[in-house]
Structure formats: C-alpha cells, structure tokens
Design an enzyme around this catalytic site. Structure first.
Site, PDB file in Angstrom:
ATOM      1  N   ASP A 150       5.513 -16.027 -13.664  1.00 13.16           N
ATOM      2  CA  ASP A 150       4.346 -16.821 -13.248  1.00 13.16           C
ATOM      3  C   ASP A 150       4.709 -18.294 -13.028  1.00 13.16           C
ATOM      4  OD1 ASP A 150       1.653 -17.172 -12.691  1.00 13.16           O
ATOM      5  OD2 ASP A 150       0.956 -16.177 -14.508  1.00 13.16           O
ATOM      6  N   ASP A 205      -5.487 -15.606  -7.871  1.00 13.08           N
ATOM      7  CA  ASP A 205      -5.875 -14.347  -8.527  1.00 13.08           C
ATOM      8  C   ASP A 205      -7.038 -13.630  -7.842  1.00 13.08           C
ATOM      9  OD1 ASP A 205      -3.939 -15.073 -10.266  1.00 13.08           O
ATOM     10  OD2 ASP A 205      -5.206 -15.109 -12.051  1.00 13.08           O
TER      11      ASP A 205
HETATM   12  C1  GLA Z   1      -1.908 -16.064 -13.643  1.00 15.93           C
HETATM   13  C2  GLA Z   1      -1.500 -14.870 -12.802  1.00 15.93           C
HETATM   14  C3  GLA Z   1      -2.266 -13.647 -13.266  1.00 15.93           C
HETATM   15  C4  GLA Z   1      -1.960 -13.381 -14.726  1.00 15.93           C
HETATM   16  C5  GLA Z   1      -2.302 -14.626 -15.572  1.00 15.93           C
HETATM   17  C6  GLA Z   1      -1.810 -14.500 -16.993  1.00 15.93           C
HETATM   18  O1  GLA Z   1      -3.221 -16.425 -13.424  1.00 15.93           O
HETATM   19  O2  GLA Z   1      -1.724 -15.116 -11.450  1.00 15.93           O
HETATM   20  O3  GLA Z   1      -1.935 -12.516 -12.499  1.00 15.93           O
HETATM   21  O4  GLA Z   1      -0.607 -13.047 -14.878  1.00 15.93           O
HETATM   22  O5  GLA Z   1      -1.698 -15.796 -15.019  1.00 15.93           O
HETATM   23  O6  GLA Z   1      -2.088 -15.627 -17.767  1.00 15.93           O
END
Ligand code: GLA
Length: 402
Positions: A150, A205
């Site tokens: 990430d 997301d």
């Molecule tokens: C980000 C990623 C998500 C998830 C969260 C976890 O937002 O894009 O897919 O992995 O972090 O904290």
C-alpha cells in the site's frame, strides 16, 4: 581451467533458475479472497481457517479462486524490539502465522499478506519503509505467495522508486511472490510497473455503491460504476503477467443481485483480478452463483489477456467489447440507469474494431453465435439485429462464438 568453466556454468544455471521462478506468476488475472472490504482489521486465525474451508466447499476453489489474502491489521503494533521483524498480532493469531499459512496451503490454496511502503500502514501498523529486504526475507520464511503493498504514510517517497525497491527485495529473497501494487493509480503505475509487479490498483478504494462517490469526510470511496469509468483508456497497459486492478470485489456486500452482476461482468470484461471481498461464510445462493459463473470467469481469465474497450456510451447505456484468444468475442451492455432500457444492435452494420489489438469483429462476414453468459442460453446469432430490454442497473453479456 575446466573446473572454472564448470563453476561458471553452474552459477549461470543457478541464476537462470532463480529468474525463472519469477516468470509466469500471473499469466491470467489473480483470483482469490481478501479480508479488507468486509472485515477491515477484525481478522483472526479462525476467520482465515473458516474462509479457506468455504473457498473449497462453496466451489470457489474449483472456479479458480486461489489466493487467500490478509489485508491490513494482521500485525502487532510494534516490530520485534531485538530482531526488527514484523510480528503477527498474538491475539488474532495465537498460534503464529505459519500455522495459519500451512492450513491454507493444506487446502491447496495460496496465501498472501499486506503491508505498506510508508512508515505505517493505512490503519497504523508498522510499515516497511527502511525494512524492505528484511520484510521480504520474513515473507519468504513464511512461505507466502502474494504481497499487497500500500501507499500510506509515504511523505517524501516516490512511487516508482519505492515499489522497485520492494520488488528487488522480493526477488533477492528468492521466493516467488505475486507483487500487488496499491498506490491507487496516483502515479499512473500502468506506465511503469510492468517490470515491477504483476498488478496495480488503478483507482482509490471501491465501496458497495453502484454509482457515484461515498463521502467519509476526510476521504472518499468510489462507487463501482465510477471505477468502471476510469478504466476506459487502460486496455493498452495490461496483458499476461501484468494487470490493471480496479480494486477488490464488492459482490455479496449489499448491492442488489443485478448490480452485483453488472459489477462482476465489468470486472471480467476488464481482465481484472477477481478478489472476492465478502463474508463467504454467510453468502446466499445468488452470490455464490455470481462469483462462480464459469462463463464469466472464462472471459476474465482468457489467455490472450486483452482488456475490454468501451465501444459506446450513450443515454446511460454502455457497450464494451473484448477480443478473446480463439477468435471469439465478449460483449457487455450495461444499463447504468435505474429504469429499463431498450437496446437494438445491428451487428453487421456496426464497425467494432480496435487498432491497438488489431482486431475486428467483422460480423458482416463472420456469423457468430450468441451465448448469454448469465442466462446460459443460446440467443441466435449476429446475422440478426439484437433487440432486448435491459432492466435498470443490469447487464446483458454474451460470448460471441465463432
Ligand atoms: C488502503 C487500500 C485498501 C486497504 C486499506 C487498508 O485504503 O487501498 O485496499 O488495503 O488501505 O488499510
């Protein structure tokens, strides 16, 4: 002299064998399950074991779902004070992570973990910055198969450099791991990440919303169709071994069954990784049927790996086409509006072609049979104009068979 030559030849062979280990890791888009969309940091040994059991018993494993990936929240808040190694949360994983991983492997599945390029993960657990090679060795020692990486808490870092460092660290640990980049498309990873990892997120997301944006104040999540809109121009950048990732699935997470069908169809058209994100211990029959639709999955997993291109987008009706390996095509009509829409499509008069793939449907010359991927019915052929009604937030998806 002869002895030296032999040593050099053996060294060369060993280097080649190592390099080969990393080839062909994701020749088709990875499929599996990820904990984040439903559970966030509320994960445990019991959840992993139950999920692994159900991936097998529900038919998901047979349908191609292979990777069980634990997202953020699997670690303790601090690294080991002496070794600096990451520590699995002892409350969530009282028997350690290896026990859990062995269990998942014992089911014939593969296992993945999450971390972050920054100093901390997005949920505040220890990040990898400064520990890349150590963490890669740790993952190799655990025998994991997949790493999602990430991009939170990365002040002063640049994406290409940070992801390349981790990619090198993984290779240096000599254990083949699929490397999933998650920097939300912010630095256009499709332009540079083909040599770095096997898949990269193209957007922020996803949420369990059909269309639009979910506003959480200091951050927002995208509706499914909003993400689809952002994939339109990306078909040039994916193929066997390197995939655009429009994020994990929200199928079974609260949208209606027809909305879930649109979502799954679009992801299959887009050659997207199919990472289920629902609580599969509680799914209803409709959700299982969507997630394991073998004809839709066959399109997603088509060996040629050509991602769909948008053919038209008018009055809330989108048409996507995807050329397939054996000369077949996939087509998907999406009704984005909430009301039924009539469609008519005269295959022979439409000029469906894509210069980048050098493919042309050419229905005026070739007669394709229409197979409805969702109703499993033969629907005539491209010799006749298609006339149909698509209910609101629903889809019509065919395989055009030569
Ligand atoms: C980000 C990623 C998500 C998830 C969260 C976890 O937002 O894009 O897919 O992995 O972090 O904290």
């Amino acid at each position: 002299m002869k002895k030296n030559c032999l040593i050099i030849a053996l060294l060369f062979a060993a280097i080649q064998m190592q390099a080969q280990k990393f080839q062909g890791l994701a020749l088709t888009p990875p499929m599996g399950w990820n904990s984040w969309n439903t559970f966030q940091i509320n994960i445990s040994e019991q959840l992993v074991k139950q999920t692994a059991d159900i991936i097998v018993s529900s038919g998901m494993k047979n349908a191609g779902y292979t990777y069980l990936v634990l997202d953020d929240g699997w670690m303790a808040m601090q690294r080991d004070s002496i070794t600096g190694d990451l520590i699995p949360d002892p409350k969530k994983f009282p028997n350690g992570m290896k026990t859990v991983i062995d269990y998942v492997h014992g089911k014939g599945l593969k296992f993945g973990l999450y971390n972050c390029a920054g100093t901390k993960t997005c949920a505040g657990y220890p990040g990898t910055r400064g520990y890349e090679y150590q963490d890669a060795r740790f993952y190799a020692s655990l025998n994991i198969d997949y790493l999602k990486y990430d991009w939170c808490n990365t002040d002063g870092m640049t994406t290409k450099e940070a992801y390349t460092t981790m990619s090198k660290a993984i290779k240096a640990a000599h254990h083949p791991i699929i490397f999933s980049l998650c920097e939300w498309g912010s630095s256009q990873p499709w332009q540079w990440a083909k040599e770095v990892g096997q898949l990269w997120r193209t957007t922020g997301d996803i949420s369990n919303l059909f269309d639009g944006i979910k506003d959480y104040g200091n951050w927002h999540a995208n509706g499914m169709m909003t993400i689809v809109d952002m994939q339109d121009t990306l078909y040039k950048y994916s193929g066997p071994g390197y995939w655009n990732d429009p994020d994990m699935l929200e199928v079974g997470n609260g949208m209606s069954a027809n909305e879930d069908r649109v979502h799954f169809s679009a992801w299959c058209m887009l050659a997207a990784p199919l990472m289920a994100g629902n609580d599969i211990r509680k799914m209803n029959k409709e959700t299982v049927a969507i997630l394991t639709n073998k004809d839709a999955i066959a399109i997603d997993q088509d060996a040629a790996g050509m991602q769909a291109f948008k053919y038209s987008d008018k009055d809330s009706l989108q048409t996507w086409f995807r050329p397939l390996q054996n000369g077949d095509w996939a087509v998907c009509f999406i009704n984005r509006s909430g009301i039924p829409k009539n469609i008519s499509f005269d295959w022979k008069k439409e000029n469906v072609a894509n210069a980048f793939f050098n493919k042309q449907l050419n229905a005026a010359v070739i007669n394709y049979k229409l197979y409805d991927v969702w109703t499993k019915k033969d629907m005539g052929s491209t010799a006749n104009q298609l006339n149909a009604v698509i209910p609101g937030h629903d889809v019509l998806m065919f395989r055009l068979k030569k």
